[in-house]
Scaffold this motif. Structure first.
Motif, PDB file in Angstrom:
ATOM      1  N   SER A  57      -4.972  -0.489   1.834  1.00 12.72           N
ATOM      2  CA  SER A  57      -4.009  -1.362   2.498  1.00 12.72           C
ATOM      3  C   SER A  57      -2.660  -1.247   1.807  1.00 12.72           C
ATOM      4  O   SER A  57      -2.562  -0.805   0.658  1.00 12.72           O
ATOM      5  CB  SER A  57      -4.479  -2.818   2.477  1.00 12.72           C
ATOM      6  N   GLY A  58      -1.609  -1.666   2.519  1.00 15.32           N
ATOM      7  CA  GLY A  58      -0.276  -1.735   1.938  1.00 15.32           C
ATOM      8  C   GLY A  58       0.195  -0.430   1.320  1.00 15.32           C
ATOM      9  O   GLY A  58       0.071   0.650   1.910  1.00 15.32           O
ATOM     10  N   LEU A  59       0.705  -0.515   0.098  1.00 13.62           N
ATOM     11  CA  LEU A  59       1.281   0.648  -0.570  1.00 13.62           C
ATOM     12  C   LEU A  59       0.243   1.711  -0.900  1.00 13.62           C
ATOM     13  O   LEU A  59       0.595   2.876  -1.116  1.00 13.62           O
ATOM     14  CB  LEU A  59       1.990   0.197  -1.862  1.00 13.62           C
ATOM     15  N   ASP A  60      -1.045   1.336  -0.969  1.00 12.79           N
ATOM     16  CA  ASP A  60      -2.086   2.322  -1.257  1.00 12.79           C
ATOM     17  C   ASP A  60      -2.151   3.413  -0.188  1.00 12.79           C
ATOM     18  O   ASP A  60      -2.732   4.476  -0.424  1.00 12.79           O
ATOM     19  CB  ASP A  60      -3.453   1.636  -1.362  1.00 12.79           C
ATOM     20  N   MET A  61      -1.581   3.141   0.987  1.00 14.19           N
ATOM     21  CA  MET A  61      -1.659   4.124   2.076  1.00 14.19           C
ATOM     22  C   MET A  61      -0.435   5.026   2.161  1.00 14.19           C
ATOM     23  O   MET A  61      -0.396   5.919   3.014  1.00 14.19           O
ATOM     24  CB  MET A  61      -1.860   3.397   3.412  1.00 14.19           C
ATOM     25  N   LEU A  62       0.547   4.775   1.332  1.00  6.60           N
ATOM     26  CA  LEU A  62       1.736   5.623   1.348  1.00  6.60           C
ATOM     27  C   LEU A  62       1.483   6.844   0.472  1.00  6.60           C
ATOM     28  O   LEU A  62       1.346   6.735  -0.743  1.00  6.60           O
ATOM     29  CB  LEU A  62       2.956   4.849   0.854  1.00  6.60           C
ATOM     30  N   HIS A  63       1.407   7.994   1.091  1.00  8.42           N
ATOM     31  CA  HIS A  63       1.135   9.240   0.383  1.00  8.42           C
ATOM     32  C   HIS A  63       2.425  10.043   0.258  1.00  8.42           C
ATOM     33  O   HIS A  63       2.983  10.508   1.271  1.00  8.42           O
ATOM     34  CB  HIS A  63       0.072  10.054   1.136  1.00  8.42           C
ATOM     35  N   ASP A  64       2.901  10.172  -0.986  1.00  7.97           N
ATOM     36  CA  ASP A  64       4.186  10.851  -1.227  1.00  7.97           C
ATOM     37  C   ASP A  64       5.296  10.232  -0.392  1.00  7.97           C
ATOM     38  O   ASP A  64       6.187  10.926   0.112  1.00  7.97           O
ATOM     39  CB  ASP A  64       4.072  12.352  -0.920  1.00  7.97           C
ATOM     40  N   GLY A  65       5.223   8.902  -0.262  1.00 10.86           N
ATOM     41  CA  GLY A  65       6.264   8.191   0.485  1.00 10.86           C
ATOM     42  C   GLY A  65       6.074   8.188   1.986  1.00 10.86           C
ATOM     43  O   GLY A  65       6.885   7.592   2.709  1.00 10.86           O
ATOM     44  N   HIS A  66       5.034   8.852   2.477  1.00 13.41           N
ATOM     45  CA  HIS A  66       4.814   8.946   3.920  1.00 13.41           C
ATOM     46  C   HIS A  66       3.787   7.909   4.373  1.00 13.41           C
ATOM     47  O   HIS A  66       2.801   7.630   3.686  1.00 13.41           O
ATOM     48  CB  HIS A  66       4.322  10.350   4.292  1.00 13.41           C
TER      49      HIS A  66
END
Length: 554
Positions: free
Chosen positions: A489-498
């Motif tokens: 959830s949240g920021l854990d799903m941002l991969h290399d800012g994407h």
């Protein structure tokens, strides 16, 4: 037996005792019989006679400062006779902070200063809560639901455990030992009914019922009442209950779905003592009951017991699919499905599951092991809480801990209690390698991982608390999960800012929001959650604020 449960007041000062009796009789005399004693020895003698006559004692009001036997000393002996009775320790200002330091080992449920100038403000609200909590588990021997079955049958255990976790009072009749059970089955017209049989006070009965059949008989809602909801919560553990209270109280049309029993894994624990605002501790059953009352008062709809097996997206709507084929529609979903204990993967474990081998505290089983030897596997708080609970009944409780100590996995207050309890033993660096028995558990084989010494220990009870795993397989392909099944959830799903693949909104995911917009997660099933009751409740409450933010963007 009297028709009224007892409230026992104990004080060596006649004037004080008369005042206590007057105030308690005024408020509770209609529903309880008020009895009094002027000393600890008199009170103990009275309690022993009440026990022999099978009388119920709901509450003990005990003065701390008495000659020959203090209130704490009396309470230590009284709980041996009536372990389920609620207790209040009465003190005077001159006692200072003695109650705080005498909570162990007697552990009263509350302590009160006397005299109280206004019982309406300082006495009755406290007694009301204590007596309400006691009545949840109280059952008159001559009334209520009766369950007939074989003790070691796994389906009978599941029904008894389901009733206990849903705080349904019942009388257990073991067909192997109870003549009354055999007479009742004969009266029903058959001694070959599918077991277990649930016999209700009105004379109706169910044979080997499904959870939904039992729920319908108890008058619980088994179908959703509205065509569309603002928020559907999946799972009624602490996170789900927290969201239900805050969601409904803030005007959201809220539906709470639970497949087994409210409380989740926490509801299988016996007591927590580090929850804010409860210095004497409270059981998970008490916390669950109070949360359900709050949620219902604000208008939350509870659907129990139903299992969700899918979620899909249809425009701005989120569809929740149930195992029975029903589909529910809503704006947002909160996944609060929690975690389940891992199973014990040793020879005999699958065959003896529910027949002496249990996962979680198995609260319905504790009274059946009075004066017997019980073993628990695990070294975290849930195992420690269960050890303290079972020590009230069992002759001995042994904790089998895989690690070298309890220090890394258990709260210090529990370690202190376990160390102080003569009934609890701790074996570290220990693994269970086999469970044995024909129709039920008869022995376990353990191995010391340092010395490799092996022992075979006779027992009919093994309760397992070996970590937990999320039950999120049904969400595969819908929301992002890690390799263990925990939901991102949240920021854990941002991969290399994407942002996650398939994300359709022109913003980053909210905290607690999954890879599907409008689908949130809270509690133990969320990756990086704290795995504590208080934090789960907090996440549930926090999710409602995020739901509001999401709805504003629709």
């Amino acid at each position: 037996m009297t028709t009224k449960p007892m409230i026992l007041a104990v004080d060596d000062e006649p004037t004080a005792l008369a005042a206590i009796e007057r105030d308690v009789e005024h408020e509770y005399g209609a529903d309880f019989q008020i009895v009094c004693a002027t000393s600890g020895s008199e009170a103990l003698a009275m309690l022993k006679q009440l026990k022999l006559r099978n009388e119920a004692v709901a509450l003990l009001l005990i003065d701390q400062r008495m000659p020959h036997m203090t209130g704490v000393e009396l309470l230590e002996q009284a709980v041996e006779l009536y372990p389920d009775a609620k207790s209040v320790l009465l003190t005077v200002p001159a006692d200072g902070d003695v109650p705080i330091f005498t909570i162990r080992p007697a552990k009263p449920d509350c302590y009160l200063r006397k005299p109280w100038d206004s019982p309406e403000e300082n006495l009755y609200p406290i007694l009301k809560d204590l007596l309400a909590d006691w009545q949840v588990t109280y059952r008159s021997p001559s009334e209520g639901l009766r369950v007939i079955g074989h003790r070691w049958a796994s389906n009978t255990y599941r029904v008894r455990d389901l009733l206990a976790r849903n705080q349904v009072r019942y009388e257990w009749l073991d067909l192997d030992t109870s003549e009354e059970a055999r007479r009742l089955l004969a009266a029903l017209g058959s001694e070959r009914l599918a077991l277990p049989v649930l016999l209700f006070p009105d004379g109706t009965w169910l044979a080997d019922p499904t959870p939904i059949e039992a729920a319908e008989h108890f008058g619980l809602r088994t179908q959703a009442q509205l065509p569309f909801y603002d928020l559907i919560i999946v799972g009624a553990g602490p996170a789900g209950l927290g969201a239900a209270v805050y969601g409904a109280s803030e005007g959201l049309q809220t539906l709470l779905i639970e497949r087994e029993a409210p409380g989740g894994q926490a509801g299988m624990s016996s007591k927590i003592e580090n929850y804010l605002g409860f210095p004497a501790g409270l059981s998970e059953a008490e916390l669950t009951r109070r949360a359900l009352l709050q949620a219902a008062r604000f208008g939350t709809e509870l659907l129990l017991p139903h299992e969700v097996n899918g979620i899909s997206v249809e425009g701005s709507a989120r569809l929740v699919h149930l195992v029975d084929g029903a589909t529910l529609r809503c704006h947002t979903v909160l996944l609060a499905t929690g975690v389940s204990y891992r199973t014990l993967d040793v020879p005999g474990s699958e065959r003896l599951n529910g027949a002496g081998l249990y996962y979680g505290a198995g609260m319905s089983e504790a009274p059946l092991y009075r004066d017997q030897d019980v073993y628990l596997v695990g070294g975290a708080n849930s195992a420690g809480q269960a050890a303290m609970y079972f020590s009230r009944y069992a002759r001995s409780v042994t904790l089998l801990v895989h690690g070298p100590s309890l220090d890394e996995s258990m709260s210090q207050y529990l370690i202190d209690q376990i160390t102080a309890s003569p009934a609890i033993n701790v074996l570290t660096s220990t693994r269970v390698v086999e469970v044995k028995g024909k129709t039920n558990l008869e022995a376990i084989t353990i191995t010391n991982t340092e010395t490799f010494e092996t022992q075979v220990l006779p027992t009919t009870a093994l309760f397992v608390f070996i970590g937990a795993m999320p039950q999120t397989g049904w969400l595969a392909g819908l929301v992002e999960r890690d390799e263990h099944g925990y939901i991102l959830s949240g920021l854990d799903m941002l991969h290399d800012g994407h942002r996650p693949a398939g994300w359709t909104l022109d913003r980053d995911p909210f905290p607690l929001e999954t890879s599907v917009p409008g689908v949130f997660v809270a509690g133990d099933t969320r990756l990086h959650s704290m795995k504590r009751v208080a934090s789960a409740v907090g996440e549930g409450a926090m999710s409602v604020g995020l739901v509001h933010a999401y709805l504003r963007g629709l």
